[in-house]
Design a protein around this motif. Structure first.
Motif, PDB file in Angstrom:
ATOM      1  N   MET A   1      51.064 -22.904  23.897  1.00  0.00           N
ATOM      2  CA  MET A   1      50.843 -23.281  22.450  1.00  0.00           C
ATOM      3  C   MET A   1      50.927 -21.909  21.568  1.00  0.00           C
ATOM      4  O   MET A   1      49.805 -21.152  22.128  1.00  0.00           O
ATOM      5  N   THR A   2      51.536 -21.372  20.867  1.00  0.00           N
ATOM      6  CA  THR A   2      51.424 -20.516  19.856  1.00  0.00           C
ATOM      7  C   THR A   2      50.983 -20.646  18.495  1.00  0.00           C
ATOM      8  O   THR A   2      51.269 -21.873  17.884  1.00  0.00           O
ATOM      9  N   VAL A   3      49.939 -19.992  18.190  1.00  0.00           N
ATOM     10  CA  VAL A   3      49.284 -20.224  16.864  1.00  0.00           C
ATOM     11  C   VAL A   3      50.084 -19.509  16.096  1.00  0.00           C
ATOM     12  O   VAL A   3      50.329 -18.173  16.333  1.00  0.00           O
ATOM     13  N   THR A   4      50.422 -19.798  14.788  1.00  0.00           N
ATOM     14  CA  THR A   4      51.276 -19.032  13.972  1.00  0.00           C
ATOM     15  C   THR A   4      50.250 -18.899  12.711  1.00  0.00           C
ATOM     16  O   THR A   4      49.515 -19.804  12.301  1.00  0.00           O
ATOM     17  N   GLY A   5      50.647 -17.927  12.157  1.00  0.00           N
ATOM     18  CA  GLY A   5      50.048 -17.238  10.797  1.00  0.00           C
ATOM     19  C   GLY A   5      50.789 -17.552   9.812  1.00  0.00           C
ATOM     20  O   GLY A   5      51.917 -18.360   9.878  1.00  0.00           O
ATOM     21  N   PRO A   6      50.560 -16.772   8.595  1.00  0.00           N
ATOM     22  CA  PRO A   6      51.262 -17.097   7.321  1.00  0.00           C
ATOM     23  C   PRO A   6      52.645 -16.663   7.634  1.00  0.00           C
ATOM     24  O   PRO A   6      53.245 -15.900   8.167  1.00  0.00           O
ATOM     25  N   GLY A   7      53.629 -17.668   6.984  1.00  0.00           N
ATOM     26  CA  GLY A   7      54.910 -17.269   7.080  1.00  0.00           C
ATOM     27  C   GLY A   7      55.553 -17.772   8.398  1.00  0.00           C
ATOM     28  O   GLY A   7      56.891 -17.426   8.800  1.00  0.00           O
ATOM     29  N   GLY A   8      54.844 -18.473   9.346  1.00  0.00           N
ATOM     30  CA  GLY A   8      55.574 -19.017  10.463  1.00  0.00           C
ATOM     31  C   GLY A   8      55.421 -17.631  11.724  1.00  0.00           C
ATOM     32  O   GLY A   8      56.021 -18.073  12.514  1.00  0.00           O
ATOM     33  N   ARG A   9      54.873 -16.556  11.333  1.00  0.00           N
ATOM     34  CA  ARG A   9      54.642 -15.488  12.263  1.00  0.00           C
ATOM     35  C   ARG A   9      53.796 -15.917  13.506  1.00  0.00           C
ATOM     36  O   ARG A   9      52.730 -16.594  13.155  1.00  0.00           O
ATOM     37  N   SER A  10      54.022 -15.101  14.737  1.00  0.00           N
ATOM     38  CA  SER A  10      53.182 -15.393  15.595  1.00  0.00           C
ATOM     39  C   SER A  10      51.761 -14.861  15.168  1.00  0.00           C
ATOM     40  O   SER A  10      51.800 -13.820  14.463  1.00  0.00           O
ATOM     41  N   ALA A  11      50.740 -15.390  15.453  1.00  0.00           N
ATOM     42  CA  ALA A  11      49.281 -15.188  15.084  1.00  0.00           C
ATOM     43  C   ALA A  11      48.834 -13.940  15.886  1.00  0.00           C
ATOM     44  O   ALA A  11      47.813 -13.034  15.253  1.00  0.00           O
ATOM     45  N   GLY A  12      49.314 -13.465  16.798  1.00  0.00           N
ATOM     46  CA  GLY A  12      48.703 -12.028  17.600  1.00  0.00           C
ATOM     47  C   GLY A  12      47.870 -12.498  18.572  1.00  0.00           C
ATOM     48  O   GLY A  12      47.530 -13.560  18.637  1.00  0.00           O
ATOM     49  N   PRO A  13      47.446 -11.478  19.486  1.00  0.00           N
ATOM     50  CA  PRO A  13      46.908 -11.687  20.660  1.00  0.00           C
ATOM     51  C   PRO A  13      45.241 -12.306  20.509  1.00  0.00           C
ATOM     52  O   PRO A  13      44.938 -12.994  21.398  1.00  0.00           O
ATOM     53  N   VAL A  14      44.748 -11.771  19.287  1.00  0.00           N
ATOM     54  CA  VAL A  14      43.430 -12.048  19.170  1.00  0.00           C
ATOM     55  C   VAL A  14      43.345 -13.768  18.768  1.00  0.00           C
ATOM     56  O   VAL A  14      42.640 -14.499  19.498  1.00  0.00           O
ATOM     57  N   ALA A  15      44.201 -14.127  17.883  1.00  0.00           N
ATOM     58  CA  ALA A  15      44.229 -15.604  17.553  1.00  0.00           C
ATOM     59  C   ALA A  15      44.688 -16.578  18.482  1.00  0.00           C
ATOM     60  O   ALA A  15      44.461 -17.715  18.748  1.00  0.00           O
ATOM     61  N   GLU A  16      45.755 -15.931  19.501  1.00  0.00           N
ATOM     62  CA  GLU A  16      46.156 -16.751  20.675  1.00  0.00           C
ATOM     63  C   GLU A  16      45.194 -17.305  21.423  1.00  0.00           C
ATOM     64  O   GLU A  16      44.804 -18.174  22.094  1.00  0.00           O
ATOM     65  N   LEU A  17      43.937 -16.474  21.404  1.00  0.00           N
ATOM     66  CA  LEU A  17      42.831 -16.812  22.473  1.00  0.00           C
ATOM     67  C   LEU A  17      42.256 -18.265  21.894  1.00  0.00           C
ATOM     68  O   LEU A  17      41.333 -18.847  22.454  1.00  0.00           O
ATOM     69  N   GLY A  18      42.365 -18.635  20.452  1.00  0.00           N
ATOM     70  CA  GLY A  18      41.806 -19.763  19.952  1.00  0.00           C
ATOM     71  C   GLY A  18      42.326 -21.003  20.688  1.00  0.00           C
ATOM     72  O   GLY A  18      41.770 -22.058  20.507  1.00  0.00           O
ATOM     73  N   ARG A  19      43.242 -21.047  21.428  1.00  0.00           N
ATOM     74  CA  ARG A  19      43.889 -22.162  22.165  1.00  0.00           C
ATOM     75  C   ARG A  19      42.801 -22.383  23.427  1.00  0.00           C
ATOM     76  O   ARG A  19      42.877 -23.595  23.861  1.00  0.00           O
ATOM     77  N   TYR A  20      42.073 -21.717  23.851  1.00  0.00           N
ATOM     78  CA  TYR A  20      41.122 -21.885  24.718  1.00  0.00           C
ATOM     79  C   TYR A  20      39.938 -22.251  24.555  1.00  0.00           C
ATOM     80  O   TYR A  20      39.259 -22.460  23.181  1.00  0.00           O
ATOM     81  N   ARG A  21      39.223 -23.225  25.271  1.00  0.00           N
ATOM     82  CA  ARG A  21      37.814 -24.019  24.818  1.00  0.00           C
ATOM     83  C   ARG A  21      36.696 -22.633  24.849  1.00  0.00           C
ATOM     84  O   ARG A  21      35.898 -22.958  24.179  1.00  0.00           O
ATOM     85  N   ALA A  22      36.767 -21.701  25.557  1.00  0.00           N
ATOM     86  CA  ALA A  22      36.058 -20.573  25.612  1.00  0.00           C
ATOM     87  C   ALA A  22      36.394 -19.356  25.811  1.00  0.00           C
ATOM     88  O   ALA A  22      37.527 -19.161  26.385  1.00  0.00           O
ATOM     89  N   VAL A  23      35.970 -18.479  25.093  1.00  0.00           N
ATOM     90  CA  VAL A  23      36.226 -17.107  25.516  1.00  0.00           C
ATOM     91  C   VAL A  23      35.257 -16.225  25.566  1.00  0.00           C
ATOM     92  O   VAL A  23      34.121 -16.365  25.250  1.00  0.00           O
ATOM     93  N   VAL A  24      35.066 -15.054  26.198  1.00  0.00           N
ATOM     94  CA  VAL A  24      34.096 -14.033  26.313  1.00  0.00           C
ATOM     95  C   VAL A  24      34.161 -13.085  25.351  1.00  0.00           C
ATOM     96  O   VAL A  24      35.209 -12.452  25.216  1.00  0.00           O
ATOM     97  N   LEU A  25      33.247 -12.950  24.524  1.00  0.00           N
ATOM     98  CA  LEU A  25      33.089 -11.938  23.362  1.00  0.00           C
ATOM     99  C   LEU A  25      32.238 -10.934  23.897  1.00  0.00           C
ATOM    100  O   LEU A  25      31.209 -11.079  24.418  1.00  0.00           O
ATOM    101  N   THR A  26      32.823  -9.699  23.916  1.00  0.00           N
ATOM    102  CA  THR A  26      32.116  -8.301  24.625  1.00  0.00           C
ATOM    103  C   THR A  26      31.949  -7.685  23.269  1.00  0.00           C
ATOM    104  O   THR A  26      32.860  -7.062  22.465  1.00  0.00           O
ATOM    105  N   THR A  27      30.628  -7.402  23.082  1.00  0.00           N
ATOM    106  CA  THR A  27      30.023  -6.342  21.826  1.00  0.00           C
ATOM    107  C   THR A  27      29.522  -5.312  22.496  1.00  0.00           C
ATOM    108  O   THR A  27      29.312  -5.259  23.874  1.00  0.00           O
ATOM    109  N   PHE A  28      28.991  -4.310  21.833  1.00  0.00           N
ATOM    110  CA  PHE A  28      28.712  -2.976  22.293  1.00  0.00           C
ATOM    111  C   PHE A  28      27.260  -2.557  21.835  1.00  0.00           C
ATOM    112  O   PHE A  28      27.218  -2.644  20.496  1.00  0.00           O
ATOM    113  N   ARG A  29      26.517  -2.319  22.622  1.00  0.00           N
ATOM    114  CA  ARG A  29      25.287  -1.636  22.043  1.00  0.00           C
ATOM    115  C   ARG A  29      25.449  -0.199  21.452  1.00  0.00           C
ATOM    116  O   ARG A  29      26.194   0.350  21.884  1.00  0.00           O
TER     117      ARG A  29
END
Length: 135
Positions: A1-29
């Motif tokens: 499944m490809t997430v598309t952005g405005p104009g039908g373009r591929s949404a990119g690697p960040v938005a592609e992760l939206g198809r998963y039920r969970a992602v690990v978000l790494t933040t930095f101290r």
């Protein structure tokens, strides 16, 4: 499944992760130490949105270091693939409301349960927007 952005373009690697039920978000101290947290993503266009409680430590880390990393994961946070870099931004309540509703639609009972626990602790929901790293 490809997430598309405005104009039908591929949404990119960040938005592609939206198809998963969970992602690990790494933040930095401030000292550069990485802190990984599993979150429930919702993709809209080329952005990924996650909802968290207002007392979450990840908010403090994002405020001083908006650069983050994301990877598909299990519900417990075990990474299932390579990570992608992103840039996080904390939305105000009005700006984040549509994405909080989108998360409720995607995760249903579990999202409602976590929000109830947050309210019982006196917290409110905060939406984090994550986009491509260079903007």
């Amino acid at each position: 499944m490809t997430v598309t952005g405005p104009g039908g373009r591929s949404a990119g690697p960040v938005a592609e992760l939206g198809r998963y039920r969970a992602v690990v978000l790494t933040t930095f101290r401030r000292d550069g130490t990485a802190v990984a947290t599993p979150v429930w993503p919702v993709a809209v266009g080329d952005r990924l949105y996650v909802v968290t409680g207002s007392a979450a430590a990840k908010l403090k880390r994002i405020r001083h270091t908006p650069g983050v990393a994301l990877a598909p994961s299990t519900q417990r946070g075990k990474a299932l693939g390579p990570s992608v870099d992103g840039r996080a931004r904390i939305l105000d309540q009005q700006e984040g409301a549509p994405f909080a509703r989108a998360q409720l639609r995607k995760y249903r009972v579990m999202a409602r349960s976590f929000r109830l626990m947050d309210r019982l602790r006196g917290e409110h929901e905060v939406v984090i927007e994550i986009g491509p790293p260079a903007e």
